[in-house]
Motif scaffolding. Structure first.
Motif, PDB file in Angstrom:
ATOM      1  N   GLU A 415      54.614  -4.516  49.094  1.00 24.63           N
ATOM      2  CA  GLU A 415      55.500  -5.623  48.824  1.00 24.63           C
ATOM      3  C   GLU A 415      56.754  -5.533  49.944  1.00 24.63           C
ATOM      4  OE1 GLU A 415      57.970  -8.416  45.585  1.00 24.63           O
ATOM      5  OE2 GLU A 415      56.699  -6.714  44.801  1.00 24.63           O
ATOM      6  N   ASP A 449      47.135  -7.193  42.656  1.00 22.11           N
ATOM      7  CA  ASP A 449      48.510  -7.383  43.322  1.00 22.11           C
ATOM      8  C   ASP A 449      48.503  -6.335  44.580  1.00 22.11           C
ATOM      9  OD1 ASP A 449      48.215  -5.132  41.929  1.00 22.11           O
ATOM     10  OD2 ASP A 449      50.325  -5.657  40.926  1.00 22.11           O
ATOM     11  N   ASN A 453      49.079  -7.686  48.457  1.00 19.57           N
ATOM     12  CA  ASN A 453      50.063  -7.395  48.938  1.00 19.57           C
ATOM     13  C   ASN A 453      49.590  -6.509  50.430  1.00 19.57           C
ATOM     14  OD1 ASN A 453      52.547  -7.902  47.573  1.00 19.57           O
ATOM     15  ND2 ASN A 453      51.874  -6.800  46.052  1.00 19.57           N
ATOM     16  N   ASP A 492      47.209 -10.644  35.020  1.00 24.25           N
ATOM     17  CA  ASP A 492      48.564 -11.096  35.380  1.00 24.25           C
ATOM     18  C   ASP A 492      48.316 -12.014  36.558  1.00 24.25           C
ATOM     19  OD1 ASP A 492      51.152 -11.010  35.988  1.00 24.25           O
ATOM     20  OD2 ASP A 492      51.122  -9.097  37.049  1.00 24.25           O
ATOM     21  N   ASN A 495      51.757 -13.558  38.601  1.00 25.89           N
ATOM     22  CA  ASN A 495      52.337 -12.942  39.952  1.00 25.89           C
ATOM     23  C   ASN A 495      51.265 -13.037  41.154  1.00 25.89           C
ATOM     24  OD1 ASN A 495      54.774 -12.561  38.814  1.00 25.89           O
ATOM     25  ND2 ASN A 495      54.044 -10.603  38.097  1.00 25.89           N
ATOM     26  N   SER A 496      50.033 -12.878  40.673  1.00 22.97           N
ATOM     27  CA  SER A 496      48.807 -12.863  41.468  1.00 22.97           C
ATOM     28  C   SER A 496      48.763 -14.231  42.239  1.00 22.97           C
ATOM     29  CB  SER A 496      47.478 -12.470  40.963  1.00 22.97           C
ATOM     30  OG  SER A 496      47.665 -11.079  40.589  1.00 22.97           O
ATOM     31  N   GLU A 498      51.035 -16.242  43.031  1.00 26.94           N
ATOM     32  CA  GLU A 498      51.999 -16.462  44.283  1.00 26.94           C
ATOM     33  C   GLU A 498      51.695 -15.696  45.406  1.00 26.94           C
ATOM     34  OE1 GLU A 498      56.936 -15.685  44.736  1.00 26.94           O
ATOM     35  OE2 GLU A 498      55.947 -14.999  42.898  1.00 26.94           O
TER      36      GLU A 498
END
Length: 662
Positions: A415, A449, A453, A492, A495-496, A498
Motif C-alpha cells: 500500500e 488485500d 495492493n 474483509d 477494504n478489499s 475499495e
C-alpha cells in the motif's frame, strides 16, 4: 480607623453636615442687612443641592463594604494558598492536594515569567543556645512544586495525585512553550553586557528548559519502570500509561521544541508495544500526526529514519500499524527534483564560502522567515522517500519471513509503495516491477488485500514514472481477473472492494484496453461476483459494469439473447487468462436476476446496466456508492419502496355493492 468607615458613622456625618451649613448661611444673612435675603436664598439653593447629594455617602458606604469583603476574601485565598504551598505534600489531605494543583496551574498561566523562578524567604537559624538569627532560603518554584507532586516518591506514593499533576503539567507546558527552538547563550555571549530585558529573557528560557527537562525525565522514568513490569509479565499501571500518553501529546503539540529527539525515541520504541494495544495505537497516532504536520520536512525525516531503524533492528517483527504510519507522510517531491535541489544546495555552499559574512546574515534572516525553504524541503523529502522505500523493498525481498508475518506486513508495504510509486526514479521502477512480477506468480497464495495492493502498486508505477517503458500490462491484469471471485468469499470485503475498484479503474478507465474480449470477460466476471457478494460490494461493481458498457461499446453483446448469439465454443470462467474465457458465448443474464435484489441500490444499477443508461458522475461514482452502502449497512438501514395495491376481493366486493345500490 475602621470605626470611621462604618455605615452608621457615615450616616451621622450625613445628618450633621447640612445643619451646620444652614446655620452658617443664616448668620451670614442676618449680618448682611438688606442683602440678607439674597444670601439666604443662595444658601437655601446650596443646602438643597447638598441634600440631593447627601444620598451618595450611603451608596459609597455599601461599595466600600463590598470592596472590603472582596479584598478580605482575596487575602484569605492568598493566605490559604500560601499555607498549602509552604506545607509539605505529605501533610496535605487529598482534596488539599488537588486544590493546590489547581491554584498553582492557574498562577502559572497568569504569570509565566515568575512561575519558573524560585522565591526567597527568611527562615530562623539557631546558633548555640541563645543566639537566634534569620537567613535567606530559596523556596521551590510553582512549576517545580507541581513536578514534585507528580513524582510518587515525593508525594507519599499518592498515584491519583501524581497522575493529575502529570496531566496538569501537560496542559501548562502546551500553553507556555514558545513556537521556536530555544538556544541557550554561550559563554562568550554571556560575557557581553546586555540590557535588562535580554538578561530577563535568557533567565526565563533557561529556567523553562530546566523545568521542561525535569518533567520529561519524570515521564520517561515512570514509563521505564512500567516497561520492566511488562518484561516480567505484569500489566502496565495507570500512571505509566498516563506518562506515555503525555509524551505522545507533547510530541504532537511541540515537535519543533527542544528535546524532540528524546521524546521521539521513547515514542518510536512503543509503537510496537504488543502488551498494550492502547499504548501502541497512541504512539502510532502521534507519529502520524508528526509526519502530517511537518512543513519543512526535517522533523519527518528524523522520525522516518527512527521508525525504519526500529523495524530493521527488530527483524521486521513489528505491527502492521507501524508501517501504515508512513502513509501519513505528505511526500510531493520526485527524486529527480530532489537531485536538482541537492546540486543547487552545493552551488549555494560554494557561494557562501566566498562571502561568509553575507552568508551568515542570510542564514539568520532565513531562520526568522516563516516561509518554507524549497531546497531544504526537497532534500528532506527525498531522503525520507529513500528511507521508507528501502524499508518496503527489504520486506518484499525478505526470504526468511514466516507466512504469518508475510500476511501481516505485505499489505501495508505494498500500500505504501502504491502511494509513493510515482515519485521514484527509473532505476527503482525496473527493480520494483521485477519484484512485483515474481510475487504475482503466486498470487493465489497471497492474502486478498496483499494481492490487490501488489497489482495496484504495479499500475501506479506504470502510470507514473514507468509510462515511457512501454510495458504490456497483461501480466498484471490477468492476476486481477483471478482475484475478483474472492471478493464474495473473503470476510474483509469492505477494504478489499475499495482496492479492487482502484485496480479496475487503473486497468480499464485510466488506460485504453484494446482487447474487446478481455473487457467483456471482466464485465461478465463482475456480474457473476455481484450475484454472491454483499450489497456494499455488488452495488459498486455493477456501477463499474455500467462504466465498462459506456467506454467499450463492443461489450454490449453481453446484453443480447443467448439464442441470437452466433459464436463457437462455451464460456469457461475458470480460465486463468481472461481472453480464453470466451465471454461472448454467454450473456449477462445476472442483471435480470439482480433486478429482484432486496437492496434498491443494487436493483437500480442492475437495471441501469441492462438499459445501457449512462452513469451520472460524480454522484454515481462507484467509490461514493460503496461509502454510502457501507454507512447504511453499519446503521442497519435498508431503503425500500412500498407500493399499496387493492386486494382483489375488496375490489370485487366494492363493485357488487355499487351494483346493489344501483
Amino acid at each position: 480607623t475602621d470605626d470611621l468607615t462604618t455605615p452608621q458613622c457615615l450616616a451621622t456625618m450625613e445628618d450633621s453636615r447640612p445643619k451646620k451649613k444652614a446655620r452658617k448661611g443664616g448668620n451670614r444673612g442676618s449680618r448682611a442687612g438688606a442683602g440678607g435675603k439674597m444670601k439666604q436664598g443662595g444658601d437655601r439653593k446650596h443646602s438643597s443641592k447638598h441634600d440631593a447629594s447627601s444620598k451618595r455617602p450611603a451608596a459609597a458606604a455599601n461599595n466600600i463594604g463590598s470592596g472590603r469583603r472582596h479584598s478580605q476574601s482575596r487575602a484569605a485565598e492568598a493566605a490559604a494558598l500560601e499555607m498549602l504551598t509552604d506545607a509539605p505534600v505529605s501533610e496535605l489531605s487529598p482534596q488539599q492536594r488537588l486544590d493546590l494543583i489547581a491554584e498553582l496551574c492557574e498562577a502559572v498561566l497568569e504569570d509565566p515569567d515568575s512561575a519558573f523562578t524560585s522565591a526567597k524567604a527568611m527562615a530562623p537559624s539557631v546558633d548555640g543556645d541563645d543566639d537566634c538569627e534569620e537567613h535567606v532560603i530559596r523556596l521551590p518554584s510553582k512549576v517545580r512544586r507541581i513536578i514534585d507532586m507528580a513524582d510518587p516518591r515525593l508525594n507519599g506514593g499518592d498515584m491519583s495525585t501524581a497522575r493529575l499533576a502529570m496531566l496538569s503539567l501537560l496542559a501548562v507546558f502546551r500553553d507556555v512553550l514558545p513556537s521556536y527552538r530555544i538556544r541557550l547563550p554561550t559563554e562568550a555571549e554571556r560575557s557581553v553586557r546586555v540590557s535588562k530585558d535580554v538578561k530577563k529573557l535568557w533567565d526565563y528560557e533557561r529556567n523553562l528548559l530546566e523545568h521542561y527537562q525535569s518533567y520529561l525525565k519524570l515521564l520517561e522514568r515512570t514509563w521505564g519502570a512500567s516497561a520492566k513490569r511488562l518484561e516480567v509479565g505484569d500489566g502496565a499501571t495507570l500512571l505509566s500509561v498516563t506518562a506515555i500518553m503525555c509524551l505522545c501529546e507533547l510530541l504532537k503539540s511541540a515537535p519543533h521544541f527542544n528535546f524532540r529527539s528524546n521524546i521521539m525515541g521513547v515514542v518510536v520504541k512503543q509503537m510496537n508495544n504488543r502488551q498494550n494495544d492502547e499504548v501502541s495505537a497512541a504512539c502510532c497516532g502521534a507519529m502520524e500526526a508528526l509526519f502530517a504536520s511537518d512543513g519543512q520536512g526535517e522533523v519527518a525525516l528524523e522520525g522516518a529514519r527512527m521508525v525504519a531503524k526500529m523495524i530493521k533492528d527488530r527483524n521486521f517483527s513489528v505491527r502492521a500499524e507501524v508501517l501504515r504510519a508512513f502513509l501519513a507522510l505528505p511526500l510531493r517531491v520526485h527524486e529527480d527534483e530532489a537531485q536538482a535541489a541537492k546540486l543547487a544546495a552545493e552551488a549555494n555552499k560554494k557561494k557562501k564560502k566566498k562571502d561568509r559574512e553575507t552568508a551568515d546574515i542570510e542564514e539568520e534572516m532565513r531562520e526568522g522567515d516563516a516561509t518554507v525553504n524549497k531546497i531544504t524541503l526537497a532534500r528532506a523529502q527525498a531522503d525520507t522517500l529513500h528511507s521508507i522505500t528501502l524499508t518496503y523493498f527489504r520486506i518484499l525481498k525478505a526470504d526468511d519471513l514466516s507466512d504469518e508475518r508475510v500476511a501481516e506486513l505485505l499489505p501495508p508495504a505494498l500500500e505504501g509503495l502504491a502511494k509513493f510509486a510515482h515519485l521514484i526514479n527509473m532505476d527503482t521502477v525496473v527493480d520494483l516491477l521485477g519484484v512485483l512480477k515474481n510475487m504475482l506468480k503466486r498470487v493465489d497464495n497471497l492474502p486478498l488485500d496483499a494481492g490487490l495492493n501488489c497489482i495496484l502498486c504495479a499500475f501506479q508505477t506504470l502510470h507514473g514514472p514507468g509510462q515511457e517503458m512501454q510495458i504490456d500490462q497483461k501480466e498484471y491484469i490477468d492476476p486481477l481477473y483471478s482475484l475478483l471471485p474472492r471478493l464474495s468469499t473473503e470476510s474483509d470485503s469492505v477494504n478489499s472492494t475499495e482496492l479492487a475498484l482502484k485496480c479496475l479503474n487503473g486497468a480499464f478507465i485510466k488506460r485504453r484496453e484494446y482487447s474487446t474480449v478481455r473487457a467483456a470477460a471482466f464485465a461478465k466476471q463482475l456480474c457473476t461476483v455481484s450475484m454472491h457478494a454483499p450489497p456494499h460490494t455488488s452495488g459498486p461493481l455493477l456501477a463499474f459494469v455500467r462504466q465498462l458498457f459506456q467506454r467499450y461499446p463492443a461489450v454490449h453483446q453481453l446484453l443480447e439473447n443467448e439464442q441470437d448469439i452466433i459464436t463457437s465454443g462455451a464460456y469457461t470462467p475458470s480460465a486463468t487468462d481472461p481472453e480464453h474465457t470466451n465471454p461472448f458465448a454467454s450473456s449477462a443474464w445476472e442483471l435480470a436476476t439482480l433486478k429482484f435484489h432486496i437492496n434498491p441500490a443494487v436493483v437500480y444499477h442492475a437495471k441501469g446496466a441492462a438499459a445501457q443508461r449512462m452513469l451520472q458522475l460524480p454522484a454515481e461514482d462507484p467509490g461514493r456508492i460503496r461509502a454510502d452502502l457501507i454507512g447504511n449497512s453499519r446503521e442497519g438501514y435498508i431503503a425500500y419502496t412500498m407500493s399499496k395495491k387493492k386486494h382483489p376481493l375488496r375490489a370485487k366486493g366494492g363493485n357488487d355493492k355499487r351494483r346493489r345500490q344501483q
